[in-house]
Motif scaffolding. Structure first.
Motif, PDB file in Angstrom:
ATOM      1  N   GLY A 119     105.793   8.671 -18.452  1.00 43.24           N
ATOM      2  CA  GLY A 119     105.258   9.195 -19.531  1.00 43.24           C
ATOM      3  C   GLY A 119     105.499   8.219 -20.489  1.00 43.24           C
ATOM      4  N   ILE A 120     104.654   8.085 -21.520  1.00 42.05           N
ATOM      5  CA  ILE A 120     104.836   7.324 -22.910  1.00 42.05           C
ATOM      6  C   ILE A 120     104.501   8.171 -24.030  1.00 42.05           C
ATOM      7  CG2 ILE A 120     104.435   5.145 -24.042  1.00 42.05           C
ATOM      8  CD1 ILE A 120     106.308   4.699 -21.595  1.00 42.05           C
ATOM      9  N   SER A 121     105.343   8.322 -24.843  1.00 42.74           N
ATOM     10  CA  SER A 121     105.030   8.967 -26.245  1.00 42.74           C
ATOM     11  C   SER A 121     104.072   8.250 -26.846  1.00 42.74           C
ATOM     12  CB  SER A 121     106.102   9.590 -26.988  1.00 42.74           C
ATOM     13  OG  SER A 121     106.916   8.427 -27.238  1.00 42.74           O
ATOM     14  N   HIS A 122     104.402   6.812 -27.170  1.00 44.46           N
ATOM     15  CA  HIS A 122     103.470   6.082 -27.961  1.00 44.46           C
ATOM     16  C   HIS A 122     103.919   4.537 -27.637  1.00 44.46           C
ATOM     17  CE1 HIS A 122     106.921   6.621 -30.260  1.00 44.46           C
ATOM     18  NE2 HIS A 122     106.625   5.403 -31.062  1.00 44.46           N
ATOM     19  N   TYR A 123     102.992   3.535 -28.106  1.00 44.21           N
ATOM     20  CA  TYR A 123     103.146   2.293 -27.675  1.00 44.21           C
ATOM     21  C   TYR A 123     104.204   1.397 -28.541  1.00 44.21           C
ATOM     22  CZ  TYR A 123      99.885   1.460 -31.560  1.00 44.21           C
ATOM     23  OH  TYR A 123      99.114   1.587 -33.022  1.00 44.21           O
ATOM     24  N   HIS A 124     105.037   1.894 -29.350  1.00 43.27           N
ATOM     25  CA  HIS A 124     105.854   1.008 -30.051  1.00 43.27           C
ATOM     26  C   HIS A 124     106.980   0.588 -29.164  1.00 43.27           C
ATOM     27  CE1 HIS A 124     104.725   2.973 -34.254  1.00 43.27           C
ATOM     28  NE2 HIS A 124     103.906   1.750 -33.744  1.00 43.27           N
ATOM     29  N   PHE A 125     107.732  -0.682 -29.578  1.00 44.41           N
ATOM     30  CA  PHE A 125     108.290  -1.379 -28.696  1.00 44.41           C
ATOM     31  C   PHE A 125     109.659  -0.811 -28.308  1.00 44.41           C
ATOM     32  CE2 PHE A 125     110.979  -2.200 -32.212  1.00 44.41           C
ATOM     33  CZ  PHE A 125     112.232  -2.710 -31.843  1.00 44.41           C
ATOM     34  N   ASP A 126     110.138   0.242 -29.078  1.00 47.78           N
ATOM     35  CA  ASP A 126     111.429   0.803 -28.683  1.00 47.78           C
ATOM     36  C   ASP A 126     111.223   2.192 -27.791  1.00 47.78           C
ATOM     37  OD1 ASP A 126     109.824   1.914 -30.918  1.00 47.78           O
ATOM     38  OD2 ASP A 126     111.783   3.220 -31.396  1.00 47.78           O
ATOM     39  N   HIS A 127     110.001   2.099 -27.258  1.00 45.99           N
ATOM     40  CA  HIS A 127     109.500   3.138 -26.443  1.00 45.99           C
ATOM     41  C   HIS A 127     108.838   2.653 -24.943  1.00 45.99           C
ATOM     42  CE1 HIS A 127     110.026   6.967 -29.058  1.00 45.99           C
ATOM     43  NE2 HIS A 127     109.981   5.979 -29.837  1.00 45.99           N
ATOM     44  N   ILE A 128     108.675   1.485 -24.800  1.00 48.19           N
ATOM     45  CA  ILE A 128     108.135   0.971 -23.859  1.00 48.19           C
ATOM     46  C   ILE A 128     108.953  -0.466 -23.188  1.00 48.19           C
ATOM     47  CG2 ILE A 128     105.811   1.917 -24.468  1.00 48.19           C
ATOM     48  CD1 ILE A 128     105.084  -1.128 -25.417  1.00 48.19           C
ATOM     49  N   GLY A 129     110.021  -0.684 -23.848  1.00 50.60           N
ATOM     50  CA  GLY A 129     110.734  -1.566 -23.914  1.00 50.60           C
ATOM     51  C   GLY A 129     111.085  -2.013 -22.214  1.00 50.60           C
ATOM     52  N   GLN A 130     111.402  -0.998 -21.496  1.00 54.33           N
ATOM     53  CA  GLN A 130     111.733  -1.259 -20.186  1.00 54.33           C
ATOM     54  C   GLN A 130     110.871  -0.921 -19.328  1.00 54.33           C
ATOM     55  OE1 GLN A 130     116.127  -0.569 -19.463  1.00 54.33           O
ATOM     56  NE2 GLN A 130     115.903   0.079 -21.828  1.00 54.33           N
ATOM     57  N   ALA A 131     109.477  -0.581 -19.645  1.00 54.15           N
ATOM     58  CA  ALA A 131     108.552  -0.041 -18.909  1.00 54.15           C
ATOM     59  C   ALA A 131     108.182  -0.853 -17.500  1.00 54.15           C
ATOM     60  CB  ALA A 131     107.336   0.135 -19.500  1.00 54.15           C
ATOM     61  N   ALA A 132     108.186  -2.052 -17.615  1.00 55.34           N
ATOM     62  CA  ALA A 132     107.692  -2.999 -16.490  1.00 55.34           C
ATOM     63  C   ALA A 132     108.643  -2.966 -15.622  1.00 55.34           C
ATOM     64  CB  ALA A 132     107.575  -4.417 -17.314  1.00 55.34           C
ATOM     65  N   ASP A 133     110.077  -2.330 -15.790  1.00 54.47           N
ATOM     66  CA  ASP A 133     110.754  -2.162 -14.667  1.00 54.47           C
ATOM     67  C   ASP A 133     110.457  -1.073 -13.483  1.00 54.47           C
ATOM     68  OD1 ASP A 133     112.524  -4.040 -15.804  1.00 54.47           O
ATOM     69  OD2 ASP A 133     113.738  -2.651 -16.433  1.00 54.47           O
ATOM     70  N   PHE A 134     109.351  -0.631 -13.808  1.00 56.45           N
ATOM     71  CA  PHE A 134     108.966   0.907 -13.177  1.00 56.45           C
ATOM     72  C   PHE A 134     107.253   0.564 -12.703  1.00 56.45           C
ATOM     73  CE2 PHE A 134     112.343   1.896 -15.861  1.00 56.45           C
ATOM     74  CZ  PHE A 134     112.865   2.595 -14.905  1.00 56.45           C
ATOM     75  N   PRO A 135     107.099  -0.777 -11.923  1.00 59.76           N
ATOM     76  CA  PRO A 135     105.752  -0.960 -11.716  1.00 59.76           C
ATOM     77  C   PRO A 135     105.017   0.042 -10.650  1.00 59.76           C
ATOM     78  CG  PRO A 135     106.931  -2.470 -10.760  1.00 59.76           C
ATOM     79  CD  PRO A 135     107.779  -1.811 -11.686  1.00 59.76           C
ATOM     80  N   GLY A 136     105.987   0.620  -9.774  1.00 57.96           N
ATOM     81  CA  GLY A 136     105.182   1.704  -8.951  1.00 57.96           C
ATOM     82  C   GLY A 136     104.921   2.957  -9.539  1.00 57.96           C
ATOM     83  N   ALA A 137     105.455   3.056 -10.969  1.00 55.13           N
ATOM     84  CA  ALA A 137     104.932   4.445 -11.440  1.00 55.13           C
ATOM     85  C   ALA A 137     103.728   4.370 -11.707  1.00 55.13           C
ATOM     86  CB  ALA A 137     106.086   4.821 -12.410  1.00 55.13           C
ATOM     87  N   THR A 138     102.983   5.907 -11.834  1.00 54.77           N
ATOM     88  CA  THR A 138     101.833   5.971 -12.641  1.00 54.77           C
ATOM     89  C   THR A 138     102.003   6.264 -14.220  1.00 54.77           C
ATOM     90  OG1 THR A 138     100.693   7.006 -10.709  1.00 54.77           O
ATOM     91  CG2 THR A 138      99.631   7.341 -12.803  1.00 54.77           C
ATOM     92  N   LEU A 139     101.472   5.336 -14.948  1.00 55.55           N
ATOM     93  CA  LEU A 139     101.613   5.493 -16.369  1.00 55.55           C
ATOM     94  C   LEU A 139     100.682   6.572 -16.938  1.00 55.55           C
ATOM     95  CD1 LEU A 139     102.755   3.924 -18.900  1.00 55.55           C
ATOM     96  CD2 LEU A 139     100.605   2.575 -18.829  1.00 55.55           C
ATOM     97  N   LEU A 140     101.367   7.266 -17.610  1.00 54.68           N
ATOM     98  CA  LEU A 140     100.610   8.429 -18.303  1.00 54.68           C
ATOM     99  C   LEU A 140     100.743   8.015 -19.802  1.00 54.68           C
ATOM    100  CD1 LEU A 140     101.869  11.490 -16.216  1.00 54.68           C
ATOM    101  CD2 LEU A 140      99.808  10.378 -16.106  1.00 54.68           C
ATOM    102  N   ILE A 141      99.793   7.592 -20.564  1.00 53.28           N
ATOM    103  CA  ILE A 141      99.816   7.319 -21.854  1.00 53.28           C
ATOM    104  C   ILE A 141      98.680   7.861 -22.651  1.00 53.28           C
ATOM    105  CG2 ILE A 141      98.968   5.269 -21.349  1.00 53.28           C
ATOM    106  CD1 ILE A 141     100.758   3.897 -23.573  1.00 53.28           C
ATOM    107  N   GLY A 142      98.941   8.155 -23.825  1.00 54.57           N
ATOM    108  CA  GLY A 142      97.706   8.649 -24.673  1.00 54.57           C
ATOM    109  C   GLY A 142      96.529   7.487 -24.526  1.00 54.57           C
TER     110      GLY A 142
END
Length: 276
Positions: A119-142
């Motif tokens: 789950g991502i609160s918003h798209y700024h880099f300090d909130h999505i910086g390590q997102a790509a380490d979890f490619p098996g997860a379903t992304l929940l984003i506005g």
């Protein structure tokens, strides 16, 4: 007598046929350390220039939620490449990281593939910086944010969400509020203004309710005074969302956790302990 026997038999059949009420899934909430941000010019968070000459150290926070056997990671922190980076106090803002999200999950015996939802609160880099380490997860984003990411809007780095932008990983854009697990325990709260699709997160545990604000506000004074960063996508939406968050917290008797406020770290147990 026969009528009474038939009635008793019918009641017995109804009781047997009625589905058993499922017990609520156990919930746990951990706070993860996702970096330190040196805000050397605090006016970055005020379009009214309310903090001239002031600076503040902010924290980067991510959160792990266990719902039954499923895991939700809320926000993905600063990029791992910033680990160990010295802070530069001469520029407007700088950031560093001590531990990666994956390293902290390992302390709990978890691997990135154990994360079901990101789950991502918003798209700024300090909130999505390590997102790509979890490619098996379903992304929940506005949805507003995901649309901006795919369009490569200013202030967005699509590469940090590449698995979902390219379609190799599953994305589930969220419009409005979203009851993540369908039982009211974890709800993404629509709170646009900082970005078009910004969300907060309401987490209802057995021993208390917590409201994670995303970046609706960045520190306590900012929250109390309804401060609005000049770079927010919409000033009116920001103020409306702040009002909504405050009313929701009061109504649900929720502990408000401003995700960048260092003083709010103590509102949750020290990792690796969890709130339940």
């Amino acid at each position: 007598m026969r009528i009474a026997l038939f009635a008793a038999a019918a009641v017995s059949l109804m009781v047997q046929a009625a589905p058993a009420t499922a017990a609520p899934a156990p919930i746990k909430l951990w706070r993860l350390d996702c970096g330190t941000i040196a805000a050397n010019d605090l006016n970055a968070f005020s379009d009214a220039k309310a903090y001239t000459g002031k600076r503040k150290d902010l924290v980067g926070s991510c959160y792990l939620i266990k719902h039954g056997d499923a895991y939700l990671l809320w926000d993905a922190g600063l990029p791992a490449a910033m680990k160990g980076k010295p802070l530069d106090l001469k520029i407007m803002m700088d950031a560093t990281l001590t531990k990666t999200v994956a390293e902290q999950l390992a302390e709990l015996g978890l691997k990135p593939e154990n994360i079901n939802f990101l789950g991502i609160s918003h798209y700024h880099f300090d909130h999505i910086g390590q997102a790509a380490d979890f490619p098996g997860a379903t992304l929940l984003i506005g949805k507003g944010d995901f649309d901006a990411v795919k369009a490569g809007a200013p202030g967005v780095n699509p590469a940090l969400l590449a698995p979902w932008v390219k379609g190799t990983s599953k994305a589930d854009p969220v419009s409005g509020d979203r009851d993540v697990f369908g039982d009211g325990s974890v709800t993404m709260i629509d709170a646009p203004g900082h970005t078009p699709g910004h969300h907060a997160l309401l987490v209802r545990l057995k021993h208390g309710t917590y409201l994670l604000t995303g970046d609706a506000a960045h520190f306590q004074e900012n929250y109390d005074s309804n401060g609005v960063p000049a770079y927010n996508s919409s000033r009116p939406d920001t103020l409306t969302s702040l009002d909504h968050i405050k009313k929701l917290a009061k109504d649900r008797k929720a502990t408000v956790i401003i995700q960048h406020e260092a003083a709010d770290v103590a509102k949750l147990p020290v990792f690796p302990k969890a709130a339940d």
